[in-house]
Design an enzyme around this catalytic site. Sequence first.
Site, PDB file in Angstrom:
ATOM      1  N   GLY A  72      39.630  43.246  44.020  1.00 37.47           N
ATOM      2  CA  GLY A  72      40.392  44.492  44.055  1.00 37.47           C
ATOM      3  C   GLY A  72      41.897  44.323  44.081  1.00 37.47           C
ATOM      4  N   CYS A 130      42.896  48.423  35.028  1.00 37.58           N
ATOM      5  CA  CYS A 130      43.004  49.134  36.301  1.00 37.58           C
ATOM      6  C   CYS A 130      42.710  50.624  36.111  1.00 37.58           C
ATOM      7  CB  CYS A 130      44.407  48.973  36.868  1.00 37.58           C
ATOM      8  SG  CYS A 130      44.785  47.293  37.324  1.00 37.58           S
ATOM      9  N   GLY A 217      32.665  33.300  34.028  1.00 40.78           N
ATOM     10  CA  GLY A 217      31.937  32.032  33.983  1.00 40.78           C
ATOM     11  C   GLY A 217      31.239  31.823  32.655  1.00 40.78           C
TER      12      GLY A 217
END
Length: 303
Positions: A72, A130, A217
């Site tokens: 966050g 965002c 990943g």
Amino acid sequence: MADLRVDIAGLRLSNPVMTASGTFGYGLEFADLVDLEKIGGIIVKGTTLRPREGNPYPRMAETASGMLNCVGLQNKGVDYFCREIYPAIKSIGTNMIVNVSGSCPEDYAECAARINELERIPAIELNISCPNVKQGGMAFGVTAKGAAEVVRAVRDAYRKTLIVKLSPNVTDIADIARSVEDAGADAVSLINTLMGMAIDIEKRKPVLSIATGGLSGPAVKPVALRMVWQVARAVGIPVVGLGGIMTAADAVEFLLAGATAVEVGTANFIDPAISVKIADGINDYLERHGCRSVTEIIGALES
């Protein structure tokens, strides 16, 4: 040794490997583990106009071939960065780049304007994933209009190299890339994390505190590679590729697909020196294939 230097709209890198925001702190945390000056660029953790506490714990979870996070954007704000962090990192002999976030175009622009005054910060990476509080929390980066609105506001306030980080959680990422190019972006980086979720079946609750988080990943690499390839063919500005890069071979795939440079993220949690090892591996690849410069393989994918 092959010439590993690349140029991203005037941002000159000694090699095409950078560290991704949020995975390498401010660089200082890794100084005892790796020679920071051997990294092409270090993109420091996300910075906002005002301090952010981030999300409650737990906010990280392992997944098959990857990890989820919902940190966050916890940070102490741009004024703290300018006052406390910048003096400590400005002498590091590589490109120190700031990832900038915000909740409205005005916040993005003001944050960028303050960083523009820092002589040794040659570029920013704009995180347009965002929430836009004026549009009910929808991310700026999921529409061409929203993405362009932020980039135009920042372009008016920021004079150095502007890299825009694109969200993969869209229907047509090439359309978003074209919109930010038209709005004044000098380069784009992609991909940001994919939205995902994990569930604790014993507790019958989400593993993460806010239920969903960003997946990164090795699991995301095929998606990231496809999107980089699409965007590189759609825009005329440099593309920085990231998403699941764990080895030099992974990085070479992104370069062949059209990326001018790459960012390494999750792999830093496994091996803090992985960025330097990947740069060395790219050099080995170039030498094996008789290439004198890394620029010879950028976009060299054969159909």
